[in-house]
Design a protein around this motif. Structure first.
Motif, PDB file in Angstrom:
ATOM      1  N   CYS A   5       0.917  -0.732   0.364  1.00  0.00           N
ATOM      2  CA  CYS A   5      -0.242   0.016   0.276  1.00  0.00           C
ATOM      3  C   CYS A   5       0.907   1.409   0.159  1.00  0.00           C
ATOM      4  CB  CYS A   5      -0.802   0.165   0.840  1.00  0.00           C
ATOM      5  SG  CYS A   5      -2.090   1.462   1.442  1.00  0.00           S
ATOM      6  N   TYR A   7       0.039   3.887   1.294  1.00  0.00           N
ATOM      7  CA  TYR A   7       0.497   4.336   2.535  1.00  0.00           C
ATOM      8  C   TYR A   7       1.302   3.756   3.547  1.00  0.00           C
ATOM      9  CZ  TYR A   7      -2.062   9.018   1.130  1.00  0.00           C
ATOM     10  OH  TYR A   7      -2.710  10.246   0.412  1.00  0.00           O
ATOM     11  N   CYS A   8       0.249   3.034   3.699  1.00  0.00           N
ATOM     12  CA  CYS A   8       0.589   1.499   4.793  1.00  0.00           C
ATOM     13  C   CYS A   8       2.132   0.594   4.189  1.00  0.00           C
ATOM     14  CB  CYS A   8      -0.331   1.190   5.521  1.00  0.00           C
ATOM     15  SG  CYS A   8      -1.727   1.580   5.265  1.00  0.00           S
ATOM     16  N   HIS A  58      -8.243  -0.479   0.477  1.00  0.00           N
ATOM     17  CA  HIS A  58      -6.896  -1.450   1.946  1.00  0.00           C
ATOM     18  C   HIS A  58      -8.249  -1.255   2.961  1.00  0.00           C
ATOM     19  CE1 HIS A  58      -3.307  -0.883   4.266  1.00  0.00           C
ATOM     20  NE2 HIS A  58      -4.395  -2.180   4.318  1.00  0.00           N
ATOM     21  N   CYS A  62      -5.816   1.838   5.403  1.00  0.00           N
ATOM     22  CA  CYS A  62      -6.694   3.536   5.011  1.00  0.00           C
ATOM     23  C   CYS A  62      -7.321   3.890   4.243  1.00  0.00           C
ATOM     24  CB  CYS A  62      -4.988   3.716   4.571  1.00  0.00           C
ATOM     25  SG  CYS A  62      -4.681   2.822   2.596  1.00  0.00           S
TER      26      CYS A  62
END
Ligand SMILES: [Zn+2]
Length: 93
Positions: A5, A7-8, A58, A62
């Motif tokens: 991901c 972001y994560c 996701h 997020c």
């Protein structure tokens, strides 16, 4: 399988929901043959082998939509991009 991901970071695939083929383009609902095109878009699917692009959500992270390049034979992930970055890039969504 782990999905990177943006972001994560790399997360287990169980945190994501598969949303489908990212190579298809939604038909124009105002087209005269829209009913047939939507039937094909929804029901007439191929079963791709090898490199493929898919939408994943996701859900346990997020809550972003991610476009993932994945090999359907090996589950090797070639990359992941946020859907909003794809939408603003001019690439077909
Ligand atoms: Zn995430």
């Amino acid at each position: 399988m782990r999905i990177p991901c943006p972001y994560c970071g790399a997360r287990d695939a169980h945190e994501f929901a598969y949303l489908g083929d990212a190579t298809l383009t939604r038909p124009d609902p105002a087209a005269p043959d829209a009913e047939g095109r939507f039937f094909d878009y929804v029901y007439q699917r191929t079963n791709p082998v090898g490199a493929h692009e898919e939408w994943w959500y996701h859900a346990q992270g997020c809550r972003q939509w991610v476009k993932v390049a994945r090999d359907t034979r090996t589950h090797a992930i070639g990359g992941a991009t946020l859907a909003r970055d794809v939408a603003t890039s001019g690439e077909p969504v």
